[in-house]
Design a protein around this motif. Sequence first.
Motif, PDB file in Angstrom:
ATOM      1  N   SER A   1       0.942  -1.272  -0.013  1.00 50.79           N
ATOM      2  CA  SER A   1      -0.012   0.064  -0.026  1.00 50.79           C
ATOM      3  C   SER A   1       0.798   1.150  -0.108  1.00 50.79           C
ATOM      4  CB  SER A   1      -0.901   0.186   1.141  1.00 50.79           C
ATOM      5  OG  SER A   1      -0.220  -0.089   2.365  1.00 50.79           O
TER       6      SER A   1
ATOM      7  N   ALA B   1      -2.106  -2.004 -12.045  1.00 48.07           N
ATOM      8  CA  ALA B   1      -2.144  -3.358 -11.381  1.00 48.07           C
ATOM      9  C   ALA B   1      -0.915  -4.446 -12.152  1.00 48.07           C
ATOM     10  CB  ALA B   1      -3.550  -3.954 -11.528  1.00 48.07           C
TER      11      ALA B   1
ATOM     12  N   SER C   1      -4.918  -8.944  -3.195  1.00 47.35           N
ATOM     13  CA  SER C   1      -6.418  -8.421  -3.755  1.00 47.35           C
ATOM     14  C   SER C   1      -6.929  -7.113  -3.176  1.00 47.35           C
ATOM     15  CB  SER C   1      -7.243  -9.497  -3.668  1.00 47.35           C
ATOM     16  OG  SER C   1      -7.118 -10.460  -3.027  1.00 47.35           O
ATOM     17  N   ALA C   2      -6.565  -7.087  -1.816  1.00 47.21           N
ATOM     18  CA  ALA C   2      -7.239  -5.723  -1.124  1.00 47.21           C
ATOM     19  C   ALA C   2      -6.472  -4.550  -1.554  1.00 47.21           C
ATOM     20  CB  ALA C   2      -6.650  -5.920   0.446  1.00 47.21           C
TER      21      ALA C   2
ATOM     22  N   ALA D   1      -4.872  -4.267  -4.653  1.00 52.53           N
ATOM     23  CA  ALA D   1      -5.259  -4.164  -5.960  1.00 52.53           C
ATOM     24  C   ALA D   1      -6.807  -3.580  -6.177  1.00 52.53           C
ATOM     25  CB  ALA D   1      -5.425  -5.416  -6.864  1.00 52.53           C
ATOM     26  N   LEU D   2      -7.567  -3.899  -5.392  1.00 51.25           N
ATOM     27  CA  LEU D   2      -9.040  -3.316  -5.540  1.00 51.25           C
ATOM     28  C   LEU D   2      -9.232  -2.031  -5.003  1.00 51.25           C
ATOM     29  CD1 LEU D   2     -11.066  -6.657  -4.575  1.00 51.25           C
ATOM     30  CD2 LEU D   2     -10.998  -5.494  -6.842  1.00 51.25           C
ATOM     31  N   ARG D   3      -8.296  -1.716  -3.688  1.00 47.09           N
ATOM     32  CA  ARG D   3      -8.576  -0.232  -3.434  1.00 47.09           C
ATOM     33  C   ARG D   3      -7.760   0.646  -4.342  1.00 47.09           C
ATOM     34  NH1 ARG D   3      -5.037  -0.770   0.937  1.00 47.09           N
ATOM     35  NH2 ARG D   3      -6.303  -2.568   1.537  1.00 47.09           N
ATOM     36  N   SER D   4      -6.726   0.224  -4.865  1.00 41.99           N
ATOM     37  CA  SER D   4      -6.044   1.307  -5.491  1.00 41.99           C
ATOM     38  C   SER D   4      -5.860   1.311  -7.180  1.00 41.99           C
ATOM     39  CB  SER D   4      -4.419   0.803  -5.514  1.00 41.99           C
ATOM     40  OG  SER D   4      -3.986   0.710  -4.060  1.00 41.99           O
ATOM     41  N   PHE D   5      -6.636  -0.021  -7.670  1.00 40.24           N
ATOM     42  CA  PHE D   5      -6.857   0.154  -8.843  1.00 40.24           C
ATOM     43  C   PHE D   5      -8.237  -0.419  -9.411  1.00 40.24           C
ATOM     44  CE2 PHE D   5      -2.281  -0.810  -8.212  1.00 40.24           C
ATOM     45  CZ  PHE D   5      -1.739   0.661  -8.793  1.00 40.24           C
ATOM     46  N   PRO D   6      -9.100   0.243  -8.834  1.00 43.31           N
ATOM     47  CA  PRO D   6     -10.604  -0.335  -9.079  1.00 43.31           C
ATOM     48  C   PRO D   6     -11.147  -0.569 -10.611  1.00 43.31           C
ATOM     49  CG  PRO D   6     -10.807   2.081  -8.015  1.00 43.31           C
ATOM     50  CD  PRO D   6      -9.433   1.576  -8.040  1.00 43.31           C
ATOM     51  N   GLN D   7     -10.487   0.405 -11.321  1.00 44.85           N
ATOM     52  CA  GLN D   7     -10.963   0.453 -12.678  1.00 44.85           C
ATOM     53  C   GLN D   7     -10.281  -0.740 -13.587  1.00 44.85           C
ATOM     54  OE1 GLN D   7      -8.583   2.319 -11.387  1.00 44.85           O
ATOM     55  NE2 GLN D   7      -6.788   2.399 -12.519  1.00 44.85           N
ATOM     56  N   THR D   8      -9.499  -1.372 -13.037  1.00 47.79           N
ATOM     57  CA  THR D   8      -8.695  -2.552 -13.530  1.00 47.79           C
ATOM     58  C   THR D   8      -9.337  -3.904 -13.514  1.00 47.79           C
ATOM     59  OG1 THR D   8      -6.615  -1.536 -13.229  1.00 47.79           O
ATOM     60  CG2 THR D   8      -6.775  -3.660 -13.859  1.00 47.79           C
TER      61      THR D   8
END
Length: 140
Positions: free
Chosen positions: A35, A46, A127-128, A130-137
């Motif tokens: 993070s 991502a 995954s946390a 990736a989902l928090r930082s790059f939600p558009q991917t």
Amino acid sequence: PKDGGLEADAYDELAAGQPEAMKKRLLRAKRASLSELVETGIVKSADQLAKLSRAVTADVQSSAHEDMALRQLDSALYKSFRGRRSLLLLNLASQVRFHELPWAKAIMQRRVLSSSDVARQAAAELSAVALRSFPQTILP
């Protein structure tokens, strides 16, 4: 970095009094959480995060050991094994797996946590972030 990076206190000591361009280069060598790497802009996508997955898994897996020397050995062995090239073998034969190596078995027997706990922890961390930082991917 391949050597594990700079610890926070070593980074602060080296970055003190350096020009901004040098601080940016030193920041890329700093050892930090996923993070923090995303927040500082070192990991910008991502895809870059996926490239770090082998190192994250090795660190999480090696954290199952109490002995620091065994942690370093386990981490280095895992990274080197996962970094090898794969081959396409005949008749659907598979290559040797990590847990089949005799020296890896000896190290794995000394773990305090089970491998499923380790895998779950690594997957949850990756995954946390990736989902928090790059939600558009779109993730696989």
